[in-house]
Enzyme design. Structure first.
Site, short mmCIF file in Angstrom:
data_model
loop_
_atom_site.label_atom_id
_atom_site.label_comp_id
_atom_site.label_asym_id
_atom_site.label_seq_id
_atom_site.Cartn_x
_atom_site.Cartn_y
_atom_site.Cartn_z
N GLY A 122 19.89 0.51 45.47
CA GLY A 122 20.03 0.78 44.04
C GLY A 122 18.68 1.31 43.55
N ALA A 123 18.74 2.40 42.78
CA ALA A 123 17.50 3.12 42.47
C ALA A 123 16.38 2.25 41.87
CB ALA A 123 17.84 4.31 41.58
N ARG A 183 13.69 6.20 51.70
CA ARG A 183 15.00 6.72 51.25
C ARG A 183 14.72 7.89 50.31
NH1 ARG A 183 19.68 2.88 49.45
NH2 ARG A 183 20.87 4.72 50.07
N GLN A 204 29.71 -0.89 48.56
CA GLN A 204 28.87 -1.58 47.57
C GLN A 204 29.69 -2.04 46.36
OE1 GLN A 204 28.10 1.32 49.02
NE2 GLN A 204 25.91 1.74 49.05
N ASP A 259 21.06 7.80 40.88
CA ASP A 259 19.86 7.69 41.70
C ASP A 259 18.80 8.68 41.28
OD1 ASP A 259 22.21 6.66 43.42
OD2 ASP A 259 20.36 5.76 44.19
N ASN A 301 24.44 10.79 42.20
CA ASN A 301 24.80 9.37 42.37
C ASN A 301 25.60 9.22 43.67
OD1 ASN A 301 24.75 6.64 41.39
ND2 ASN A 301 26.92 6.83 40.90
N LYS A 302 25.97 8.01 43.95
CA LYS A 302 26.69 7.68 45.19
C LYS A 302 27.85 8.63 45.44
CE LYS A 302 25.87 5.11 47.58
NZ LYS A 302 25.05 5.44 48.77
O1 MRU Z 1 22.97 3.79 48.47
P1 MRU Z 1 22.77 2.84 47.33
O2 MRU Z 1 23.57 1.60 47.42
O3 MRU Z 1 21.29 2.58 47.08
O4 MRU Z 1 23.31 3.66 46.07
C1 MRU Z 1 23.26 3.08 44.81
C2 MRU Z 1 23.86 3.92 43.78
O5 MRU Z 1 24.35 5.00 44.01
C3 MRU Z 1 23.78 3.40 42.38
O6 MRU Z 1 24.87 3.84 41.64
C4 MRU Z 1 22.51 3.94 41.75
O7 MRU Z 1 21.40 3.64 42.53
C5 MRU Z 1 22.31 3.43 40.40
S1 MRU Z 1 21.57 1.85 40.48
C6 MRU Z 1 21.40 1.15 38.99
#
Ligand code: MRU
Length: 358
Positions: free
Chosen positions: A52-53, A88, A199, A240, A250-251
């Site tokens: 998560g960012a 990352r 997730q 992100d 985003n994801k």
């Molecule tokens: O690969 P991840 O689990 O780090 O991806 C997370 C996401 O895509 C979240 O939606 C994003 O980081 C927003 S977190 C508040």
């Protein structure tokens, strides 16, 4: 927020070490892990024990504190920082936190580095908590407005985990939901499972359950039909990295959800703290999209009937697969950005009015 009734943050410093909730073990096991060295912190980011960012950013800042413990020398910090930013590539908060720490430390005496760094991480974390709380209060206005018209349960669809587990506390996309729930507005969350790492199912549904918020896990392909049936009042997702143009990274799968929302006139909001805004990049094709190991698709982990956690292969052994972790939702599909300062249009002008950076 709470796990089994007890308040936690996702990361903290205790007895000279960094403590995290190991998110690779949730929802079946709740394990607090100690990060003792700089490499422990880098690996926690790479292996997604923290993810998560905003949380990736905070962990990177703590990694610098751990690096200083190993060698309180500015050159060492610089080298460690280079290693860190590659852990990352997509979440901009990682670079943001590393730059902020380096700026703060650049003219500090070696003997003061540790204390100054620790104080700065504290500020980063407290700021994130405040920002996420304000995102919640700002987003609450939108939920309230919909509720005043509908006068019935508000169904909110979210993707991946942009919950408190992805931040220090409150979350981004979930913060308006938590605030609405606390205010007595009936909410129900459609939780996208979020393949391949799940997730949504493993983390978002878990944390909503712990707070008592009604939610239903759906496969990533179900949102479209629910929107066609009028069963989604709004979508709120995290990000992100959002460009100053309003384009949202985003994801993987967020884009398809935004397209379905657009086709069905469902408002599609993105919640983010300003630390997730990339003020430099103008073309979304230049955003580095993380490609992770294809094993994350072909193997799945879960609890068997004897309560053992095991991993099984679900794809044909000879099949090829690709694991792109993020996608881009162009600004035109985003109804608005919910930030700590308020809600704005996903556009250069919208962000310009909200922040003075442009
Ligand atoms: O690969 P991840 O689990 O780090 O991806 C997370 C996401 O895509 C979240 O939606 C994003 O980081 C927003 S977190 C508040």
């Amino acid at each position: 927020m709470k796990i089994e009734g007890k308040e936690y943050r996702t990361i903290w410093f205790e007895n000279n070490f960094v403590k995290i909730i190991d998110q690779t073990k949730l929802p079946h096991k709740f394990i607090i892990k100690e990060l003792k060295t700089f490499d422990d912190a880098v690996n926690a980011i790479k292996n997604m024990e923290v993810r998560g960012a905003p949380l990736i950013g905070a962990t990177a800042a703590y990694a610098i504190v751990l690096a200083i413990k190993e060698n309180n020398n500015l050159n060492f910090i610089k080298k460690s920082s280079e290693k860190l930013v590659n852990a990352r590539p997509t979440a901009i908060n990682l670079q943001w936190a590393v730059h902020r720490m380096n700026n703060k430390l650049s003219s500090v005496n070696p003997e003061d580095l540790f204390n100054v760094a620790l104080k700065e991480v504290d500020e980063i974390c407290n700021e994130d908590i405040n920002f996420c709380k304000n995102i919640g209060l700002n987003g609450l206005n939108i939920i309230e407005e919909i509720y005043n018209k509908k006068k019935n349960t508000i169904n909110i669809l979210t993707h991946c985990n942009a919950g408190w587990l992805a931040t220090i506390n409150w979350g981004t996309a979930t913060s308006p939901i938590y605030h609405a729930y606390k205010k007595g507005i009936p909410v129900h969350v459609w939780v996208d499972e979020t393949r391949p790492r799940n997730q949504g199912a493993n983390l978002t549904s878990f944390e909503l359950n712990e707070e008592g918020i009604p939610n239903t896990i759906i496969t990533d392909n179900t949102g479209g039909i629910l929107m066609q049936r009028g069963e989604v009042d709004m979508c709120i997702v995290g990000t992100d990295r959002t460009l100053s143009t309003g384009d949202v990274c985003n994801k993987i799968g967020t884009y398809l959800k935004a397209l379905a929302a657009h086709d069905n006139n469902v408002p599609f909001y993105v919640a983010l703290p300003s630390s997730t805004i990339d003020w430099e990049t103008k073309d979304y094709n230049e955003i580095p999209i993380e490609e992770r190991n294809a094993d994350e698709l072909s193997y799945i982990e879960g609890k068997d009937d004897k309560n053992n956690i095991s991993k099984i292969l679900i794809y044909p052994e000879k099949s090829k697969s690709i694991n792109l972790a993020f996608d881009i939702t162009p600004a035109k599909y985003v109804t608005g950005l919910i930030t700590e300062k308020g809600i704005c249009k996903a556009s250069t002008n919208g962000l310009k009015q909200m922040f003075s950076k442009l």
